[in-house]
Motif scaffolding. Structure first.
Motif, PDB file in Angstrom:
ATOM      1  N   VAL A  42       9.405   8.424  -6.108  1.00 22.47           N
ATOM      2  CA  VAL A  42       9.368   8.135  -7.535  1.00 22.47           C
ATOM      3  C   VAL A  42      10.644   7.376  -7.864  1.00 22.47           C
ATOM      4  CG1 VAL A  42       9.277   9.083  -9.865  1.00 22.47           C
ATOM      5  CG2 VAL A  42       8.040  10.218  -8.008  1.00 22.47           C
ATOM      6  N   SER A  43      10.516   6.193  -8.415  1.00 22.64           N
ATOM      7  CA  SER A  43      11.688   5.359  -8.670  1.00 22.64           C
ATOM      8  C   SER A  43      11.738   4.911 -10.119  1.00 22.64           C
ATOM      9  CB  SER A  43      11.682   4.137  -7.749  1.00 22.64           C
ATOM     10  OG  SER A  43      10.539   3.339  -7.997  1.00 22.64           O
ATOM     11  N   VAL A  44      12.954   4.654 -10.589  1.00 19.48           N
ATOM     12  CA  VAL A  44      13.189   4.164 -11.940  1.00 19.48           C
ATOM     13  C   VAL A  44      13.897   2.826 -11.836  1.00 19.48           C
ATOM     14  CG1 VAL A  44      14.275   4.602 -14.164  1.00 19.48           C
ATOM     15  CG2 VAL A  44      13.415   6.509 -12.806  1.00 19.48           C
ATOM     16  N   ASP A  45      13.348   1.819 -12.483  1.00 16.70           N
ATOM     17  CA  ASP A  45      13.949   0.498 -12.467  1.00 16.70           C
ATOM     18  C   ASP A  45      14.107  -0.012 -13.891  1.00 16.70           C
ATOM     19  OD1 ASP A  45      13.933  -0.081  -9.532  1.00 16.70           O
ATOM     20  OD2 ASP A  45      11.783   0.235  -9.826  1.00 16.70           O
ATOM     21  N   LYS A  46      15.192  -0.716 -14.108  1.00 14.09           N
ATOM     22  CA  LYS A  46      15.412  -1.346 -15.409  1.00 14.09           C
ATOM     23  C   LYS A  46      14.361  -2.424 -15.634  1.00 14.09           C
ATOM     24  CE  LYS A  46      18.890  -4.033 -17.917  1.00 14.09           C
ATOM     25  NZ  LYS A  46      20.240  -4.643 -17.819  1.00 14.09           N
ATOM     26  N   ALA A  47      13.879  -2.507 -16.858  1.00 14.07           N
ATOM     27  CA  ALA A  47      12.896  -3.539 -17.188  1.00 14.07           C
ATOM     28  C   ALA A  47      13.504  -4.925 -16.973  1.00 14.07           C
ATOM     29  CB  ALA A  47      12.442  -3.376 -18.631  1.00 14.07           C
ATOM     30  N   ASN A  54      12.528   1.068 -19.379  1.00 16.16           N
ATOM     31  CA  ASN A  54      12.643   1.283 -17.953  1.00 16.16           C
ATOM     32  C   ASN A  54      11.245   1.381 -17.359  1.00 16.16           C
ATOM     33  OD1 ASN A  54      15.749   2.203 -17.451  1.00 16.16           O
ATOM     34  ND2 ASN A  54      15.012   2.929 -19.421  1.00 16.16           N
ATOM     35  N   VAL A  55      11.116   1.086 -16.074  1.00 15.84           N
ATOM     36  CA  VAL A  55       9.828   1.156 -15.391  1.00 15.84           C
ATOM     37  C   VAL A  55       9.891   2.289 -14.370  1.00 15.84           C
ATOM     38  CG1 VAL A  55       8.148  -0.057 -13.967  1.00 15.84           C
ATOM     39  CG2 VAL A  55       9.485  -1.313 -15.662  1.00 15.84           C
ATOM     40  N   ILE A  56       8.946   3.205 -14.444  1.00 12.20           N
ATOM     41  CA  ILE A  56       8.855   4.296 -13.471  1.00 12.20           C
ATOM     42  C   ILE A  56       7.671   4.040 -12.558  1.00 12.20           C
ATOM     43  CG2 ILE A  56       8.422   6.756 -13.151  1.00 12.20           C
ATOM     44  CD1 ILE A  56       9.935   7.332 -15.629  1.00 12.20           C
ATOM     45  N   THR A  57       7.917   4.136 -11.251  1.00 10.07           N
ATOM     46  CA  THR A  57       6.860   3.931 -10.263  1.00 10.07           C
ATOM     47  C   THR A  57       6.706   5.199  -9.435  1.00 10.07           C
ATOM     48  OG1 THR A  57       7.430   1.589 -10.098  1.00 10.07           O
ATOM     49  CG2 THR A  57       6.057   2.496  -8.349  1.00 10.07           C
ATOM     50  N   CYS A  58       5.464   5.624  -9.245  1.00 13.43           N
ATOM     51  CA  CYS A  58       5.163   6.772  -8.386  1.00 13.43           C
ATOM     52  C   CYS A  58       4.277   6.291  -7.255  1.00 13.43           C
ATOM     53  CB  CYS A  58       4.456   7.876  -9.179  1.00 13.43           C
ATOM     54  SG  CYS A  58       4.087   9.352  -8.212  1.00 13.43           S
ATOM     55  N   GLN A  59       4.713   6.524  -6.018  1.00 16.52           N
ATOM     56  CA  GLN A  59       3.969   6.048  -4.852  1.00 16.52           C
ATOM     57  C   GLN A  59       3.885   7.168  -3.827  1.00 16.52           C
ATOM     58  OE1 GLN A  59       5.869   3.059  -2.383  1.00 16.52           O
ATOM     59  NE2 GLN A  59       3.899   2.077  -2.004  1.00 16.52           N
ATOM     60  N   THR A  60       2.686   7.406  -3.306  1.00 13.76           N
ATOM     61  CA  THR A  60       2.516   8.410  -2.267  1.00 13.76           C
ATOM     62  C   THR A  60       1.812   7.814  -1.062  1.00 13.76           C
ATOM     63  OG1 THR A  60       1.546  10.551  -1.687  1.00 13.76           O
ATOM     64  CG2 THR A  60       0.360   9.250  -3.318  1.00 13.76           C
ATOM     65  N   LEU A  61       2.283   8.202   0.118  1.00 13.82           N
ATOM     66  CA  LEU A  61       1.671   7.755   1.370  1.00 13.82           C
ATOM     67  C   LEU A  61       0.828   8.841   2.006  1.00 13.82           C
ATOM     68  CD1 LEU A  61       4.742   5.885   2.912  1.00 13.82           C
ATOM     69  CD2 LEU A  61       2.877   4.950   1.546  1.00 13.82           C
ATOM     70  N   ALA A  62       0.725   9.976   1.334  1.00 12.84           N
ATOM     71  CA  ALA A  62      -0.044  11.076   1.906  1.00 12.84           C
ATOM     72  C   ALA A  62      -1.533  10.733   1.925  1.00 12.84           C
ATOM     73  CB  ALA A  62       0.179  12.350   1.106  1.00 12.84           C
ATOM     74  N   VAL A 109      13.135  12.560 -13.434  1.00  9.04           N
ATOM     75  CA  VAL A 109      13.737  11.229 -13.359  1.00  9.04           C
ATOM     76  C   VAL A 109      14.506  10.974 -14.652  1.00  9.04           C
ATOM     77  CG1 VAL A 109      12.029  10.246 -11.788  1.00  9.04           C
ATOM     78  CG2 VAL A 109      11.642  10.152 -14.249  1.00  9.04           C
ATOM     79  N   THR A 110      15.542  10.161 -14.563  1.00 10.45           N
ATOM     80  CA  THR A 110      16.371   9.848 -15.722  1.00 10.45           C
ATOM     81  C   THR A 110      16.419   8.343 -15.942  1.00 10.45           C
ATOM     82  OG1 THR A 110      17.757  11.801 -15.377  1.00 10.45           O
ATOM     83  CG2 THR A 110      18.650  10.057 -16.767  1.00 10.45           C
ATOM     84  N   CYS A 111      16.089   7.928 -17.145  1.00 12.24           N
ATOM     85  CA  CYS A 111      16.209   6.529 -17.535  1.00 12.24           C
ATOM     86  C   CYS A 111      17.521   6.389 -18.300  1.00 12.24           C
ATOM     87  CB  CYS A 111      15.029   6.116 -18.417  1.00 12.24           C
ATOM     88  SG  CYS A 111      13.436   6.233 -17.587  1.00 12.24           S
ATOM     89  N   GLU A 112      18.418   5.575 -17.785  1.00 15.62           N
ATOM     90  CA  GLU A 112      19.784   5.554 -18.294  1.00 15.62           C
ATOM     91  C   GLU A 112      20.044   4.505 -19.364  1.00 15.62           C
ATOM     92  OE1 GLU A 112      22.342   5.255 -14.941  1.00 15.62           O
ATOM     93  OE2 GLU A 112      21.977   7.331 -14.301  1.00 15.62           O
ATOM     94  N   GLU A 113      19.202   3.509 -19.478  1.00 14.95           N
ATOM     95  CA  GLU A 113      19.508   2.498 -20.482  1.00 14.95           C
ATOM     96  C   GLU A 113      18.250   1.880 -21.064  1.00 14.95           C
ATOM     97  OE1 GLU A 113      21.085  -1.347 -19.078  1.00 14.95           O
ATOM     98  OE2 GLU A 113      21.165  -0.365 -17.119  1.00 14.95           O
ATOM     99  N   ILE A 114      18.425   1.356 -22.234  1.00 14.74           N
ATOM    100  CA  ILE A 114      17.367   0.643 -22.922  1.00 14.74           C
ATOM    101  C   ILE A 114      18.012  -0.612 -23.509  1.00 14.74           C
ATOM    102  CG2 ILE A 114      17.679   2.009 -25.023  1.00 14.74           C
ATOM    103  CD1 ILE A 114      14.642   1.801 -25.436  1.00 14.74           C
ATOM    104  N   THR A 115      17.454  -1.755 -23.259  1.00  5.75           N
ATOM    105  CA  THR A 115      18.164  -2.997 -23.527  1.00  5.75           C
ATOM    106  C   THR A 115      17.931  -3.546 -24.928  1.00  5.75           C
ATOM    107  OG1 THR A 115      16.332  -4.248 -22.567  1.00  5.75           O
ATOM    108  CG2 THR A 115      18.148  -3.653 -21.120  1.00  5.75           C
TER     109      THR A 115
END
Length: 242
Positions: A42-47, A54-62, A109-115
């Motif tokens: 699970v990752s958090v990326d700045k827009a 912020n953009v949150i992505t959830c990815q599973t390989l199971a 998850v923590t989103c740290e900024e909003i632009t």
């Protein structure tokens, strides 16, 4: 009206598409929560620059069927969209093992900024000349039905807007004291809020997962619909913010 969406991919492998020879899954297809977490990111990326959130992505390989949810919204299938505001959120992943066992795992998850400040996305009334204010009549179920084919004023809300929507904002004026509103869907089969009282100014309507599912095209119901029992008001515009 425009809506900016971010594509979040959940890579899942269905039963028919998986080659069990490529996975070492013990106990007849059962995996543990720890094994699920080991195969999930699970990752958090700045827009992107100039955009809000912020953009949150959830990815599973199971080798399981999986869905994830955040903030009370479910994302079912391989694709989902979510733009997150500043703050702490919890991603909940629900996975169905090949042996039928259901697992649930949480990922804070923590989103740290909003632009940028929130942007208004109008469903109705952005251009008063083209979409003028109107006064719905009592017991007129078509007046405030969000349907391009069966409503009188408001357009159909797209499915992707429904499933990413938290709150609709109604800008109204001249609300009378006897104002009494029902929130339902266009088939009259579901009532979401009953005997709602509004005041002149801005009024918020919370959109739940049930409402989104039943009001979106192809759901059990069809179209969000607001109907006055009594009283009157002038509807200036309807919008949401992101």
């Amino acid at each position: 009206m425009k809506k900016i969406l971010f594509l979040l991919v959940i890579a899942v492998c269905g039963f028919a598409a998986c080659d069990p020879g490529h996975e070492d899954i013990s106990n007849r297809g059962h995996i543990t929560v720890d094994e699920l977490k080991a195969k999930t990111t699970v990752s958090v990326d700045k827009a992107p620059s100039g955009l809000n959130g912020n953009v949150i992505t959830c990815q599973t390989l199971a080798p399981v069927n999986a869905k994830w949810s955040i903030g009370g919204k479910d994302f079912i299938g391989n694709y989902a969209w979510k733009k997150m505001k500043k703050g702490t959120h919890t991603v909940i992943l629900t996975a169905l093992c090949p042996d039928g066992t259901e697992l649930t795992a949480e990922y804070p998850v923590t989103c740290e900024e909003i632009t940028d400040p929130l942007v208004k996305y109008y469903i109705y009334g952005e251009d008063p000349a083209a979409e003028p204010p109107f006064v719905p009549g009592a017991w007129d179920a078509a007046a405030m039905r969000f349907s391009s084919t069966e409503g009188a004023h408001l357009p159909t809300i797209p499915d992707d807007v429904y499933f990413g929507l938290k709150t609709l904002i109604f800008d109204v004026a001249d609300v009378t004291e006897d104002f009494d509103l029902k929130v339902m869907n266009g088939w009259w089969s579901n009532t979401y809020y009953d005997h709602v009282k509004w005041v002149s100014g801005l009024n918020e309507l919370q959109i739940t997962d049930v409402m989104a599912t039943e009001c979106a095209k192809g759901g059990e119901g069809r179209d969000l619909d607001l109907m006055l029992y009594s009283g009157s008001m002038t509807l200036n515009s309807v919008y949401y913010e992101e």
